[in-house]
Motif scaffolding. Structure first.
Motif, mmCIF file in Angstrom:
data_model
loop_
_atom_site.group_PDB
_atom_site.id
_atom_site.type_symbol
_atom_site.label_atom_id
_atom_site.label_comp_id
_atom_site.label_asym_id
_atom_site.label_seq_id
_atom_site.Cartn_x
_atom_site.Cartn_y
_atom_site.Cartn_z
ATOM 1 N N GLY A 73 0.822 -1.199 0.000
ATOM 2 C CA GLY A 73 0.000 0.000 0.000
ATOM 3 C C GLY A 73 0.858 1.251 0.000
ATOM 4 N N ASP A 74 0.536 2.172 -0.898
ATOM 5 C CA ASP A 74 1.308 3.408 -1.035
ATOM 6 C C ASP A 74 0.638 4.564 -0.296
ATOM 7 O OD1 ASP A 74 3.210 2.224 -2.711
ATOM 8 O OD2 ASP A 74 1.943 2.547 -4.480
ATOM 9 N N ALA A 75 1.459 5.455 0.246
ATOM 10 C CA ALA A 75 0.997 6.712 0.839
ATOM 11 C C ALA A 75 2.158 7.694 0.765
ATOM 12 C CB ALA A 75 0.529 6.518 2.271
ATOM 13 N N MET B 73 0.794 19.813 0.782
ATOM 14 C CA MET B 73 0.027 18.613 0.491
ATOM 15 C C MET B 73 -1.270 18.970 -0.224
ATOM 16 S SD MET B 73 0.490 15.281 0.981
ATOM 17 C CE MET B 73 1.667 15.232 2.325
ATOM 18 N N LYS B 74 -1.569 18.251 -1.280
ATOM 19 C CA LYS B 74 -2.782 18.483 -2.069
ATOM 20 C C LYS B 74 -3.730 17.282 -1.958
ATOM 21 C CE LYS B 74 -1.357 22.363 -4.122
ATOM 22 N NZ LYS B 74 -0.025 22.505 -3.519
ATOM 23 N N ASP B 75 -4.940 17.506 -2.412
ATOM 24 C CA ASP B 75 -5.932 16.432 -2.438
ATOM 25 C C ASP B 75 -5.392 15.205 -3.178
ATOM 26 O OD1 ASP B 75 -9.028 15.616 -2.314
ATOM 27 O OD2 ASP B 75 -8.314 15.228 -4.349
ATOM 28 N N ALA B 76 -4.716 15.443 -4.289
ATOM 29 C CA ALA B 76 -4.195 14.335 -5.098
ATOM 30 C C ALA B 76 -3.182 13.500 -4.315
ATOM 31 C CB ALA B 76 -3.557 14.867 -6.380
ATOM 32 N N ASP B 77 -2.411 14.148 -3.440
ATOM 33 C CA ASP B 77 -1.430 13.420 -2.629
ATOM 34 C C ASP B 77 -2.133 12.490 -1.647
ATOM 35 O OD1 ASP B 77 0.867 14.772 -3.729
ATOM 36 O OD2 ASP B 77 0.265 16.527 -2.572
ATOM 37 N N PHE B 78 -3.214 12.987 -1.045
ATOM 38 C CA PHE B 78 -3.963 12.144 -0.118
ATOM 39 C C PHE B 78 -4.685 11.019 -0.848
ATOM 40 C CE2 PHE B 78 -3.095 15.035 3.265
ATOM 41 C CZ PHE B 78 -3.377 14.345 4.435
ATOM 42 N N ARG B 79 -5.125 11.290 -2.064
ATOM 43 C CA ARG B 79 -5.848 10.268 -2.827
ATOM 44 C C ARG B 79 -4.984 9.041 -3.089
ATOM 45 N NH1 ARG B 79 -11.288 11.063 -2.492
ATOM 46 N NH2 ARG B 79 -11.652 13.317 -2.542
ATOM 47 N N ILE B 80 -3.676 9.246 -3.217
ATOM 48 C CA ILE B 80 -2.780 8.105 -3.421
ATOM 49 C C ILE B 80 -2.901 7.142 -2.253
ATOM 50 C CG2 ILE B 80 -0.355 7.390 -3.558
ATOM 51 C CD1 ILE B 80 0.191 10.042 -5.016
ATOM 52 N N GLY B 81 -2.839 7.678 -1.030
ATOM 53 C CA GLY B 81 -2.973 6.839 0.155
ATOM 54 C C GLY B 81 -4.356 6.264 0.317
ATOM 55 N N VAL B 82 -5.372 7.076 0.022
ATOM 56 C CA VAL B 82 -6.758 6.604 0.137
ATOM 57 C C VAL B 82 -7.004 5.441 -0.814
ATOM 58 C CG1 VAL B 82 -9.182 7.218 -0.284
ATOM 59 C CG2 VAL B 82 -7.696 8.792 0.966
#
Length: 206
Positions: free
Chosen positions: A72-74, A82-91
């Motif tokens: 799993g990546d984060a 930090m942007k929404d796209a960065d959090f989406r990777i972890g989500v």
């Protein structure tokens, strides 16, 4: 006191060639049938960020007794940038990838089987530039506790939450004051989850 050794089980390990996965695999494959899976180099390929890939994976392996996800990546990074796209990777990967392994896998797992997910110490002990990962780890722990009371047929679910491990030297500078944990201790936490009897537990390795 006589202890009964668990019979040979069919264990799926996602991330089996990774830093943690390869050590867990080495321990469990001594006595059990281990199917190694990952996004690239493994017995089977599965992209946990893709529901379609997870479904195809389960259709190929069929019934199983235990699943471990050590993948799993984060994103590490300063909160200010930090942007929404960065959090989406972890989500999409670390969080929902593991959640979907359970949501879909519950229809393939044998009675009294088990799921073991991976969170981490940052759920409770955050570090600078780790807000993204702390969020994913905390959510995984919450899912495990909630899912444990609803899984049917005696199926168990736990998570292993290790601190920084000795073999992740590249990340030591992010964890000031943390004492790296040995891979042998981390691997045994996964073994405890698979071969033990508890459910809804977060096995912290600190």
């Amino acid at each position: 006191m006589n202890f009964v050794k668990k019979m040979n089980m069919k264990i799926l390990i996602i991330g089996a060639t990774g830093t943690i996965g390869k050590h867990v695999t080495a321990v469990l494959q001594k006595d059990h049938e281990v199917i190694k899976a990952g996004s690239k180099s493994a017995d089977m390929q599965v992209d946990i960020s893709s529901i379609e890939s997870i479904e195809n994976f389960y259709k190929q392996v069929g019934k199983f007794d235990s699943l471990i996800c050590a993948a799993g990546d984060a994103q590490f990074g300063p909160l200010a940038s930090m942007k929404d796209a960065d959090f989406r990777i972890g989500v999409n990967s670390k969080l929902m990838g593991q959640v979907n392994l359970v949501l879909i896998g519950q229809h393939y797992i044998n009675p009294k089987g088990s799921f073991t997910l991976t969170s981490g110490a940052l759920a409770d002990d955050p570090i600078a530039m780790g807000a993204n990962i702390s969020t994913m780890n905390g959510a995984i722990n919450g899912f495990v506790k909630g899912a444990a009371i609803e899984l049917e047929n005696g199926v168990r679910i736990n998570a292993v939450g290790p601190d920084i491990v000795e073999e992740s030297m590249a990340y030591f500078s992010y964890f000031p004051g943390h004492v790296p944990v040995t891979m042998s201790r981390v691997a045994q936490a996964y073994v405890k989850s698979v071969l033990g009897g508890q459910t809804g537990q977060i096995y912290k390795v600190l």
